[in-house]
Write a protein that holds these residues in place. Sequence first.
Motif, PDB file in Angstrom:
ATOM      1  N   ALA A 197       0.892  -1.332  -0.127  1.00  0.00           N
ATOM      2  CA  ALA A 197       0.100   0.147  -0.059  1.00  0.00           C
ATOM      3  C   ALA A 197       0.858   1.304   0.088  1.00  0.00           C
ATOM      4  O   ALA A 197       1.980   1.282   0.387  1.00  0.00           O
ATOM      5  CB  ALA A 197      -0.952   0.036   1.131  1.00  0.00           C
ATOM      6  N   LYS A 198       0.125   2.294  -0.418  1.00  0.00           N
ATOM      7  CA  LYS A 198       0.803   3.700  -0.590  1.00  0.00           C
ATOM      8  C   LYS A 198      -0.492   4.711  -0.335  1.00  0.00           C
ATOM      9  O   LYS A 198      -1.544   4.456  -0.575  1.00  0.00           O
ATOM     10  CB  LYS A 198       1.363   4.025  -2.134  1.00  0.00           C
ATOM     11  N   ARG A 199       0.190   5.752   0.437  1.00  0.00           N
ATOM     12  CA  ARG A 199      -0.810   6.500   0.758  1.00  0.00           C
ATOM     13  C   ARG A 199      -1.232   7.661  -0.296  1.00  0.00           C
ATOM     14  O   ARG A 199      -1.972   8.478   0.119  1.00  0.00           O
ATOM     15  CB  ARG A 199      -0.483   7.507   2.278  1.00  0.00           C
ATOM     16  N   ARG A 200      -0.417   7.750  -1.492  1.00  0.00           N
ATOM     17  CA  ARG A 200      -0.754   8.655  -2.362  1.00  0.00           C
ATOM     18  C   ARG A 200      -0.805   7.937  -3.732  1.00  0.00           C
ATOM     19  O   ARG A 200      -0.419   6.443  -3.813  1.00  0.00           O
ATOM     20  CB  ARG A 200       0.434   9.535  -2.643  1.00  0.00           C
ATOM     21  N   PRO A 201      -1.345   8.497  -4.738  1.00  0.00           N
ATOM     22  CA  PRO A 201      -1.419   7.737  -6.149  1.00  0.00           C
ATOM     23  C   PRO A 201       0.163   7.341  -6.477  1.00  0.00           C
ATOM     24  O   PRO A 201       0.923   8.187  -6.396  1.00  0.00           O
ATOM     25  CB  PRO A 201      -1.948   8.656  -6.863  1.00  0.00           C
ATOM     26  N   LEU A 202       0.195   6.562  -7.350  1.00  0.00           N
ATOM     27  CA  LEU A 202       1.406   6.410  -7.936  1.00  0.00           C
ATOM     28  C   LEU A 202       1.602   7.597  -9.102  1.00  0.00           C
ATOM     29  O   LEU A 202       0.620   8.043  -9.678  1.00  0.00           O
ATOM     30  CB  LEU A 202       1.518   4.996  -8.805  1.00  0.00           C
ATOM     31  N   LYS A 203       2.727   7.717  -9.351  1.00  0.00           N
ATOM     32  CA  LYS A 203       3.195   8.809 -10.427  1.00  0.00           C
ATOM     33  C   LYS A 203       2.816   8.463 -11.803  1.00  0.00           C
ATOM     34  O   LYS A 203       2.584   9.389 -12.562  1.00  0.00           O
ATOM     35  CB  LYS A 203       4.675   9.399  -9.965  1.00  0.00           C
ATOM     36  N   ARG A 204       3.035   7.180 -11.995  1.00  0.00           N
ATOM     37  CA  ARG A 204       2.844   6.707 -13.491  1.00  0.00           C
ATOM     38  C   ARG A 204       1.554   5.601 -13.620  1.00  0.00           C
ATOM     39  O   ARG A 204       1.144   5.100 -12.465  1.00  0.00           O
ATOM     40  CB  ARG A 204       4.082   6.179 -14.023  1.00  0.00           C
ATOM     41  N   GLN A 205       1.036   5.789 -14.738  1.00  0.00           N
ATOM     42  CA  GLN A 205      -0.172   4.765 -14.884  1.00  0.00           C
ATOM     43  C   GLN A 205       0.479   3.381 -15.221  1.00  0.00           C
ATOM     44  O   GLN A 205       0.349   2.920 -16.231  1.00  0.00           O
ATOM     45  CB  GLN A 205      -1.243   5.160 -15.839  1.00  0.00           C
ATOM     46  N   THR A 206       0.877   2.789 -14.090  1.00  0.00           N
ATOM     47  CA  THR A 206       1.719   1.460 -14.398  1.00  0.00           C
ATOM     48  C   THR A 206       1.216   0.645 -13.034  1.00  0.00           C
ATOM     49  O   THR A 206       0.684   1.414 -12.155  1.00  0.00           O
ATOM     50  CB  THR A 206       3.086   1.496 -14.421  1.00  0.00           C
ATOM     51  N   ILE A 207       1.425  -0.616 -13.063  1.00  0.00           N
ATOM     52  CA  ILE A 207       1.048  -1.435 -11.716  1.00  0.00           C
ATOM     53  C   ILE A 207       2.097  -0.972 -10.451  1.00  0.00           C
ATOM     54  O   ILE A 207       1.866  -1.445  -9.422  1.00  0.00           O
ATOM     55  CB  ILE A 207       1.176  -2.844 -11.932  1.00  0.00           C
ATOM     56  N   GLY A 208       3.377  -0.324 -11.018  1.00  0.00           N
ATOM     57  CA  GLY A 208       4.037  -0.056  -9.935  1.00  0.00           C
ATOM     58  C   GLY A 208       5.158  -0.927  -9.602  1.00  0.00           C
ATOM     59  O   GLY A 208       5.077  -2.241  -9.875  1.00  0.00           O
ATOM     60  N   ARG A 209       6.306  -0.247  -9.009  1.00  0.00           N
ATOM     61  CA  ARG A 209       7.433  -1.336  -8.828  1.00  0.00           C
ATOM     62  C   ARG A 209       7.553  -1.760  -7.116  1.00  0.00           C
ATOM     63  O   ARG A 209       6.889  -0.631  -6.406  1.00  0.00           O
ATOM     64  CB  ARG A 209       8.777  -0.700  -9.170  1.00  0.00           C
ATOM     65  N   PRO A 210       7.891  -2.688  -6.744  1.00  0.00           N
ATOM     66  CA  PRO A 210       7.850  -2.765  -5.106  1.00  0.00           C
ATOM     67  C   PRO A 210       8.433  -1.494  -4.469  1.00  0.00           C
ATOM     68  O   PRO A 210       8.061  -1.177  -3.328  1.00  0.00           O
ATOM     69  CB  PRO A 210       8.965  -3.952  -4.947  1.00  0.00           C
ATOM     70  N   GLY A 211       9.553  -0.750  -5.026  1.00  0.00           N
ATOM     71  CA  GLY A 211       9.941   0.321  -4.157  1.00  0.00           C
ATOM     72  C   GLY A 211       9.417   1.258  -4.016  1.00  0.00           C
ATOM     73  O   GLY A 211       9.428   2.298  -3.256  1.00  0.00           O
ATOM     74  N   GLU A 212       8.097   1.400  -4.744  1.00  0.00           N
ATOM     75  CA  GLU A 212       7.091   2.569  -4.735  1.00  0.00           C
ATOM     76  C   GLU A 212       5.944   2.217  -3.686  1.00  0.00           C
ATOM     77  O   GLU A 212       5.416   3.331  -3.551  1.00  0.00           O
ATOM     78  CB  GLU A 212       6.502   2.664  -6.227  1.00  0.00           C
ATOM     79  N   PHE A 213       6.135   1.239  -2.907  1.00  0.00           N
ATOM     80  CA  PHE A 213       4.933   1.035  -2.299  1.00  0.00           C
ATOM     81  C   PHE A 213       5.684   1.125  -0.554  1.00  0.00           C
ATOM     82  O   PHE A 213       6.868   0.685  -0.301  1.00  0.00           O
ATOM     83  CB  PHE A 213       4.502  -0.401  -2.268  1.00  0.00           C
TER      84      PHE A 213
END
Length: 124
Positions: free
Chosen positions: A95-111
């Motif tokens: 989980a993350k408290r903010r939207p991801l910066k990119r429209q992707t599924i995200g990388r582990p380091g972004e959570f």
Amino acid sequence: QVLLVESGGGSVQAGGSLTVSCSATGYTYTLGWFRQAPGKEREGVGRIDSTGLFPLYADSVKGQFTIAIDKANNKVLLQMNSLKPKDTGMYYCAAKRRPLKRQTIGRPGEFDYWGQGTQVTVAS
């Protein structure tokens, strides 16, 4: 404080279905599912935001997995159909408290927050 607890993992025969869930406490905006097979890197499966709209999926699971929000119970569900042995692994909620910066599924380091994982084993 954010706490994520996965449940629902288990063993299933190839071709079967399984739904794992992530119970989330604390404020979150973006929720993702990742998996990790033995000896392999953790890979993204998909993610959804708190509105429950517009989930995104990894190409490898599109049409096979579905992510949904159970708002009544503060859970994120990962429904997995037509399971294959290659889907075996530890499945993690993140989980993350903010939207991801990119429209992707995200990388582990972004959570920022992670659950302890739940094991999914698909037998051939």
